[in-house]
Design an enzyme around this catalytic site. Structure first.
Site, short mmCIF file in Angstrom:
data_model
loop_
_atom_site.label_atom_id
_atom_site.label_comp_id
_atom_site.label_asym_id
_atom_site.label_seq_id
_atom_site.Cartn_x
_atom_site.Cartn_y
_atom_site.Cartn_z
N LYS A 20 0.80 -1.27 -0.03
CA LYS A 20 0.05 -0.09 -0.12
C LYS A 20 0.90 1.15 -0.02
CE LYS A 20 -3.75 -2.32 2.41
NZ LYS A 20 -4.96 -2.21 3.70
N TYR A 60 -12.67 -2.63 -2.93
CA TYR A 60 -13.24 -2.63 -1.66
C TYR A 60 -14.75 -2.36 -1.77
CZ TYR A 60 -8.66 -2.22 0.50
OH TYR A 60 -7.50 -2.40 1.06
N PHE A 68 -15.13 3.94 7.78
CA PHE A 68 -13.64 4.36 7.31
C PHE A 68 -13.44 4.26 5.86
CE2 PHE A 68 -13.89 -0.35 8.52
CZ PHE A 68 -13.46 -0.79 7.31
N ARG A 96 -2.05 -14.51 3.87
CA ARG A 96 -2.67 -14.08 5.23
C ARG A 96 -2.08 -14.13 6.60
NH1 ARG A 96 -6.54 -10.26 4.04
NH2 ARG A 96 -7.59 -10.76 6.27
N THR A 102 -5.43 -7.89 10.46
CA THR A 102 -5.73 -6.59 9.68
C THR A 102 -5.37 -5.35 10.66
OG1 THR A 102 -7.78 -7.40 8.63
CG2 THR A 102 -8.05 -5.30 8.97
N ARG A 113 2.65 -7.02 9.04
CA ARG A 113 2.06 -5.83 9.71
C ARG A 113 2.39 -5.89 11.25
NH1 ARG A 113 -4.17 -7.20 7.22
NH2 ARG A 113 -3.98 -5.85 5.34
N ASN A 123 -1.70 0.11 7.36
CA ASN A 123 -1.21 -1.22 7.72
C ASN A 123 -0.38 -1.85 6.58
OD1 ASN A 123 -3.12 -1.80 6.26
ND2 ASN A 123 -4.56 -3.25 7.50
N HIS A 126 -1.71 -5.37 1.46
CA HIS A 126 -2.96 -5.95 1.16
C HIS A 126 -2.65 -7.55 0.88
CE1 HIS A 126 -6.79 -7.06 -0.26
NE2 HIS A 126 -6.22 -7.58 -1.35
N GLU A 137 -9.92 -10.11 -7.64
CA GLU A 137 -8.89 -9.13 -7.43
C GLU A 137 -7.91 -9.09 -8.52
OE1 GLU A 137 -7.77 -9.19 -3.24
OE2 GLU A 137 -9.59 -8.71 -2.51
P1 IDP Z 1 -7.83 -6.91 5.14
O1 IDP Z 1 -6.93 -5.99 4.66
O2 IDP Z 1 -6.95 -7.55 6.23
O3 IDP Z 1 -8.46 -8.06 4.27
P2 IDP Z 1 -10.38 -5.57 5.36
O4 IDP Z 1 -11.38 -5.87 6.48
O5 IDP Z 1 -10.85 -6.11 4.25
O6 IDP Z 1 -8.90 -6.23 5.80
O7 IDP Z 1 -10.24 -4.08 5.22
C1 IDP Z 1 -9.59 -3.66 4.46
C2 IDP Z 1 -8.50 -2.32 4.72
O8 IDP Z 1 -9.44 -1.45 5.38
C3 IDP Z 1 -7.66 -2.83 5.90
O9 IDP Z 1 -6.52 -3.13 5.27
C4 IDP Z 1 -7.44 -1.40 6.70
O10 IDP Z 1 -6.43 -0.90 5.62
C5 IDP Z 1 -8.74 -0.62 6.37
N1 IDP Z 1 -9.56 -1.06 7.46
C6 IDP Z 1 -10.40 -2.07 7.83
N2 IDP Z 1 -10.76 -1.56 9.23
C7 IDP Z 1 -10.57 -0.38 9.28
C8 IDP Z 1 -11.02 0.48 10.48
O11 IDP Z 1 -11.86 0.10 11.42
N3 IDP Z 1 -10.41 1.53 10.65
C9 IDP Z 1 -9.60 2.03 9.55
N4 IDP Z 1 -9.29 1.38 8.38
C10 IDP Z 1 -9.73 -0.02 8.45
#
Ligand code: IDP
Length: 162
Positions: A20, A60, A68, A96, A102, A113, A123, A126, A137
């Site tokens: 990212k 997304y 968010f 993963r 996450t 991470r 973070n 992806h 994707e």
């Molecule tokens: P992932 O990236 O681990 O698959 P997802 O739930 O698909 O997790 O969320 C996508 C991305 O959205 C996360 O990697 C993170 O950057 C962001 N994100 C997820 N939950 C939050 C939150 O509660 N606050 C801010 N950003 C979030």
């Protein structure tokens, strides 16, 4: 068992991994590639791009109603991303594990991470969360012609092939 030793149906599994914008800014591209390479996965696609709102909205789509969401799109368009496709046995699940939770606060040390981030909204990386998600994707981020089929000379050492 013999059948699990000789079942290579998952070898061609592929996943989308993306460094990212914060990961690119923090010079973590090489570190990410190193971890996937040394595990034994095969890089079959790689590019740097400035992602569009349109691409990220598709990527997304399941998060559109999250509070968010708009800050996530702002973050993801704030600079270049390095998108990759990695291939190998169970690569979706293993990626993963390499990437970690996450929320970096929950990510184990030793994960990407867990080693390089502290906040969920920055973070670093992806990785697709399911085989179906990965297929979806990969087709969003890469044209078929950008993915290269190749077999490493170490293939017989990484997999149990007699
Ligand atoms: P992932 O990236 O681990 O698959 P997802 O739930 O698909 O997790 O969320 C996508 C991305 O959205 C996360 O990697 C993170 O950057 C962001 N994100 C997820 N939950 C939050 C939150 O509660 N606050 C801010 N950003 C979030």
């Amino acid at each position: 068992s013999l059948s699990s030793d000789t079942d290579f149906s998952g070898i061609k599994e592929r996943t989308l991994v993306a460094v990212k914008p914060d990961g690119v800014q923090r010079r973590l591209i090489g570190e990410v590639i190193k971890r996937f390479e040394q595990r034994g996965f095969r890089l079959v696609g790689l590019k740097m791009l400035q992602a569009s709102d349109k691409l990220l909205a598709q990527h997304y789509v399941s998060l559109q109603r999250k509070p968010f969401y708009s800050s996530l799109l702002y973050y993801m368009t704030s600079g270049p991303i390095v998108a990759m496709v990695w291939e190998g046995h169970n690569v979706v699940r293993s990626s993963r594990m390499l990437v970690g939770d996450t929320d970096p606060a929950e990510a184990a040390p030793g994960t990407i991470r867990g080693d390089f981030s502290v906040h969920i909204s920055r973070n670093v990386i992806h990785a697709s969360d399911s085989v179906e998600g990965a297929e979806r994707e990969i087709s969003l981020w890469f044209h078929r012609s950008e993915l290269i089929d190749w077999e490493g000379c170490d293939h017989k050492n990484i997999y149990h092939i007699i």
